[in-house]
Each structure stands twice: as structure tokens, then as C-alpha cells.
Design an enzyme around this catalytic site. Structure first.
Site, PDB file in Angstrom:
ATOM      1  N   ARG A 259      -2.849  -2.142  -3.255  1.00  0.00           N
ATOM      2  CA  ARG A 259      -4.041  -1.320  -3.047  1.00  0.00           C
ATOM      3  C   ARG A 259      -3.977  -0.160  -4.045  1.00  0.00           C
ATOM      4  O   ARG A 259      -2.987   0.566  -4.106  1.00  0.00           O
ATOM      5  CB  ARG A 259      -4.039  -0.755  -1.630  1.00  0.00           C
ATOM      6  CG  ARG A 259      -5.202   0.161  -1.417  1.00  0.00           C
ATOM      7  CD  ARG A 259      -5.175   0.815  -0.078  1.00  0.00           C
ATOM      8  NE  ARG A 259      -6.358   1.627   0.068  1.00  0.00           N
ATOM      9  CZ  ARG A 259      -6.397   2.757   0.756  1.00  0.00           C
ATOM     10  NH1 ARG A 259      -5.324   3.189   1.375  1.00  0.00           N
ATOM     11  NH2 ARG A 259      -7.517   3.441   0.847  1.00  0.00           N
TER      12      ARG A 259
ATOM     13  N   ASN B 103       0.868  -1.182   0.000  1.00  0.00           N
ATOM     14  CA  ASN B 103       0.000   0.000   0.000  1.00  0.00           C
ATOM     15  C   ASN B 103       0.905   1.232   0.000  1.00  0.00           C
ATOM     16  O   ASN B 103       1.518   1.565   1.010  1.00  0.00           O
ATOM     17  CB  ASN B 103      -0.883  -0.040   1.255  1.00  0.00           C
ATOM     18  CG  ASN B 103      -1.853   1.123   1.326  1.00  0.00           C
ATOM     19  OD1 ASN B 103      -1.813   2.030   0.488  1.00  0.00           O
ATOM     20  ND2 ASN B 103      -2.709   1.111   2.326  1.00  0.00           N
TER      21      ASN B 103
ATOM     22  N   ARG C 144     -10.994  16.302   6.426  1.00  0.00           N
ATOM     23  CA  ARG C 144     -11.760  16.586   5.205  1.00  0.00           C
ATOM     24  C   ARG C 144     -13.149  17.096   5.570  1.00  0.00           C
ATOM     25  O   ARG C 144     -13.776  16.582   6.506  1.00  0.00           O
ATOM     26  CB  ARG C 144     -11.899  15.334   4.345  1.00  0.00           C
ATOM     27  CG  ARG C 144     -10.591  14.868   3.772  1.00  0.00           C
ATOM     28  CD  ARG C 144     -10.791  13.630   2.919  1.00  0.00           C
ATOM     29  NE  ARG C 144      -9.650  12.753   3.036  1.00  0.00           N
ATOM     30  CZ  ARG C 144      -9.709  11.434   2.982  1.00  0.00           C
ATOM     31  NH1 ARG C 144     -10.864  10.824   2.788  1.00  0.00           N
ATOM     32  NH2 ARG C 144      -8.628  10.714   3.105  1.00  0.00           N
TER      33      ARG C 144
ATOM     34  N   GLU D 119      -8.468  -4.817   5.651  1.00  0.00           N
ATOM     35  CA  GLU D 119      -8.400  -4.570   4.203  1.00  0.00           C
ATOM     36  C   GLU D 119      -7.247  -5.350   3.563  1.00  0.00           C
ATOM     37  O   GLU D 119      -7.344  -5.822   2.441  1.00  0.00           O
ATOM     38  CB  GLU D 119      -8.219  -3.067   3.948  1.00  0.00           C
ATOM     39  CG  GLU D 119      -9.439  -2.277   4.373  1.00  0.00           C
ATOM     40  CD  GLU D 119      -9.173  -0.797   4.555  1.00  0.00           C
ATOM     41  OE1 GLU D 119      -9.395  -0.050   3.610  1.00  0.00           O
ATOM     42  OE2 GLU D 119      -8.768  -0.391   5.654  1.00  0.00           O
TER      43      GLU D 119
ATOM     44  N   HIS E  42     -13.129   3.074   0.242  1.00  0.00           N
ATOM     45  CA  HIS E  42     -13.078   2.137   1.384  1.00  0.00           C
ATOM     46  C   HIS E  42     -13.800   0.831   1.035  1.00  0.00           C
ATOM     47  O   HIS E  42     -14.284   0.130   1.931  1.00  0.00           O
ATOM     48  CB  HIS E  42     -13.773   2.709   2.645  1.00  0.00           C
ATOM     49  CG  HIS E  42     -13.065   3.853   3.287  1.00  0.00           C
ATOM     50  ND1 HIS E  42     -13.741   4.897   3.872  1.00  0.00           N
ATOM     51  CD2 HIS E  42     -11.744   4.110   3.461  1.00  0.00           C
ATOM     52  CE1 HIS E  42     -12.883   5.753   4.370  1.00  0.00           C
ATOM     53  NE2 HIS E  42     -11.657   5.314   4.140  1.00  0.00           N
TER      54      HIS E  42
END
Ligand code: ADP
Length: 407
Positions: free
Chosen positions: A91, A7, A241, A386, A180
Site C-alpha cells: 500500500r 502496509n 483531523r 482494501e 482511500h
């Protein structure tokens, strides 16, 4: 099968070496601050003391070499030979409209990831850099791209189209994509397994609440709506965010604050959300402790965060005509009883009742049910994984490609 999961961020490479047959983590680590004076390298191997050191690492390619040297070093005895690794899973944040599932990486796939640079300028370029560095270091092993957007490919047009001229969708692919995906997919699968529910007849709402946060409505195993959109900036308020805004606010800010567009972009991505509202921190633990000491702005940030969860969860009950379970996951979702309780209190009308004791006693790292026995809807905490999804997908795609080579 041993799979290496990579990742890559703009200045970091995270890795996990996973044995997919029994789903165990063999080793994991990270190289951070790539390109800085001193990069930080960490390795954690099952049954051993974690290792942390500083080293000058100038590029993603050097980071991959550092990781592979650690895995292959005879002292560490993690793998004997590079060929022990049978698949590398990467990823990739944005798959655009093209990728509905994980794929074997070839030049066409790399080109498509590059074409999506404009859609995810912060994520896709380092993702591709990581792929190229890993291919250089592990050239004879299948590399597989696993996309954050893929699970949401099932969104229907009424959920993914924005109310703007349709030619903008046709020309520039401006639509909701959702992110996600691997996490929403994983925790929903865990729920069907744990509760022995047939996925085709089960509706769940998954709340991935970390620094980035998104909520997804999953009907019969398929994502039918999700809070993030064209980019991960939209939906609920997040660590830094903003989440959704009235678009007119952007023009207003540009005019009133005389901001350049790139400063506006940075403000909405890095200085807004919980950090912006509280004026103090993006980290939920810091906000909770400061709010306990009476800080009004930190309390407001927590209130907005929990209100957004309640609002989206409620609306997804309507979208799916009812729901069997609400699932919390990621840093905040897995670890904060306070946020879980505050987000879902006073929702008995929808059949949600949290059991305070179960909620407070839910152990981090394990799946727990936190709804009361009389609650019509299951409320659960399920730790996300994940990396495991990426490893399993990489192994599957690699085996399929291996078999097709013999056809
Ligand atoms: P990322 O999106 O970076 O992967 P994580 O899933 O690790 O994020 O979640 C990070 C968030 O989880 C931070 O806001 C952190 O404060 C929060 N968090 C972790 N532990 C707790 C806790 N015990 N209570 C409240 N929040 C927590």
C-alpha cells in the site's frame, strides 16, 4: 495465487497473506511500536488461536524478518518455501499525478514514490521503507505498488483544481488527489456485483467512515469527486483531523496563539476533528456513550460529523445528476446504525429512506441493505477489504510481468 500484502506506517508493519484465487485470508498480523523498548507482534491464522507477544524490533527490516520467520516456521505450516508467495503488494498512500494504476516496483517507481514525500510526509517515507525492507527479504518475488490515490485519477480538472494561481499547480502539482481509493473502489464494485447493476450506467456515493473519513462520487464506475484533497487532511471532519477550514483561520491562529507552523500542522492533524470538538475522544464509540450520558460537546462532535456526511452526500447527488446508491463502509460506517440514521435522515426529497429495523439489524462484517422497500435510492452497508484489492492487483501485475518476460 498467494500474495503478501504489506502496509507500513511510521512505527508499524501490517501484513495479510491472501490466496487470490478464492479470495481467502490465510494469515494476517501486525508488528507495532517498532523502535520502542518492546514492540508488539500479533499473528492471526485462519482456524487457529491468535498469537500475541512482545519482542525488541528495531526497524521495518527486522519486522519483515519476524513476519517471514513466522510464515516459514515449520511448526506453523503456513508456507513451505518463500517461493510459495508469488507477489507482494504494497500500500502506497500518495502516487502523485504519475500513478493512475498499480505498478511493478523498480528503481524509477521508487524514485517517484520518494518524489512524493513532500506530498505525504507522514505516509510515503514509511511506505518506501517497507518496500525496501520487503525487497531485501523477498528479493526474487515481484513487488507491486498499489496507490490510495490511483482510483481518483479520473477526477476532471474542474473537480481537482483549487482556486489559486495556476502556476502553483503547474510548478508544484497543488491539486486535489483524493485518498482511500482502494476502499471506495472495492465497495462500489461489490455493489455492482450484489445488485447486478451495469457499472457504466450506475452512480454511487461511497462513505468511508473510519478514523480517517472520506466520501466519493462515482459516476459510471469512475471517481468524479471526493472529499479529501491535496492531502488526507481535508474534506469532512475526522477522528483527529480538522477537515475543511476557511484558510484565513490558519493565519489568524498563528497570530493569536503564536504558534509555529509545525505545531499548527500537528494540531490540525492530531488534535482537531472529533477529538478537538468534544475535548474528550476521537473514537466514535466513546463519543456515543458519553453523549448518551448527556455530554454536550460529545453530542456536538457527533452532530458535526453526521452533518458533514449529509452535506457531501447531497452535493454529490447534484454533481452526478442523481444517484442509485449510498454505501457506508469502514469502522463507523459498518458498525454504527446511529450515525448512518442521523446522517441520512430527512432526505426523502432525494429519494433516500432508511428502514430503521434493517439499519439496526445490519450484521457487522456482512453486506446489508438498510433502505426501505420504497426508497428510490439503495442505502447499503458493505464491509471494505482494501487488502484484498491490493492482493488481487499485485497478483495481476505480477502475472503480466511474468508473461511479458517470455515475449
Ligand atoms: P482506521 O481509519 O484507523 O482504519 P477504522 O475503519 O477501524 O479506522 O474505524 C475506527 C472507528 O470506527 C473508530 O472511531 C471507532 O470508534 C469506530 N467504530 C468501531 N465500531 C463501532 C461501533 N460499534 N459503533 C460506533 N463506532 C464504531
Amino acid at each position: 495465487m498467494l500474495a503478501l500484502v504489506i502496509n507500513c506506517g511510521s512505527s508499524s508493519v501490517k501484513y495479510n497473506l491472501i490466496e487470490t484465487t478464492d479470495e481467502t485470508d490465510v494469515c494476517r498480523g501486525i508488528v507495532e511500536r517498532i523502535g520502542a523498548d518492546k514492540s508488539i507482534v500479533k499473528h492471526e491464522t485462519a482456524g487457529r488461536k491468535p498469537l500475541k507477544y512482545n519482542k525488541v524490533i528495531a526497524s521495518h527490516s527486522e519486522a519483515l524478518h519476524e513476519i517471514m520467520n513466522y510464515l516459514l516456521s515449520p511448526e506453523n505450516k503456513i508456507i513451505d518455501d518463500i517461493s510459495d508467495i508469488k507477489a507482494v503488494g504494497h500500500r502506497v498512500v500518495h502516487g502523485g499525478e504519475m500513478f493512475k494504476e498499480s505498478v511493478l516496483i523498480d528503481d524509477v517507481v521508487k524514485e517517484a514514490i520518494e518524489q512524493a514525500f513532500d506530498l505525504a510526509p507522514l505516509h510515503n517515507p514509511p511506505n518506501l521503507r517497507g518496500i525496501e525492507a520487503a525487497q531485501e527479504r523477498l528479493p526474487d518475488i515481484p513487488h507491486v505498488a498499489v496507490f490510495d490515490t490511483a482510483f481518483h485519477h479520473s477526477l476532471p480538472p474542474h473537480a481537482y483544481l483549487y482556486g489559486i494561481p495556476n502556476r502553483l499547480y503547474r510548478r508544484h502539482k497543488i491539486r486535489k488527489y483524493g485518498f482511500h481509493g482502494t476502499s471506495h473502489y472495492y465497495v462500489s464494485q461489490q455493489y455492482y456485483k450484489l445488485k447486478e447493476k451495469p457499472k457504466s450506467q450506475t452512480n454511487v456515493i461511497t462513505c468511508h467512515l473510519g478514523n480517517g473519513a472520506s466520501i466519493t462520487a462515482i459516476k459510471g464506475g469512475e471517481s468524479v469527486d471526493t472529499t479529501m484533497g491535496f492531502t488526507p487532511l481535508s474534506g469532512m471532519v475526522m477522528g483527529t483531523r480538522s477537515g475543511d477550514l476557511d484558510p484565513s483561520i490558519l493565519f489568524y491562529i498563528v497570530e493569536k496563539e503564536e504558534l509555529q507552523l509545525n505545531s499548527l500542522h500537528s494540531m490540525l492533524n492530531r488534535k482537531s476533528g472529533l477529538l478537538g470538538i468534544s475535548g474528550y475522544a476521537s473514537d466514535m464509540r466513546d463519543l456515543i456513550s458519553k453523549a448518551k450520558n448527556g455530554d454536550r460537546h460529545c453530542q456536538q462532535a457527533i452532530d458535526v460529523f453526521c452533518y458533514h456526511i449529509k452535506k457531501y452526500v447531497s452535493s454529490y447527488f447534484g454533481v452526478m445528476n442523481g444517484c442509485d446508491a449510498v454505501i457506508f463502509t469502514a469502522g463507523i460506517g459498518e458498525n454504527s446504525p446511529l450515525i448512518r440514521k442521523k446522517a441520512l435522515e430527512n432526505m426523502e426529497y432525494l429519494g433516500i429512506e432508511i428502514d430503521e429495523k434493517k439499519n439496526n439489524e445490519a450484521k457487522p462484517g456482512t453486506a446489508s441493505i438498510i433502505s426501505s422497500d420504497s426508497s428510490k435510492v439503495d442505502v447499503m452497508v458493505i464491509p471494505t477489504n482494501e487488502e484484498l484489492v491490493i492482493a488481487i492487483d499485485a497478483a495481476k501485475v505480477a502475472s503480466a510481468s511474468d508473461q511479458s518476460a517470455w515475449i
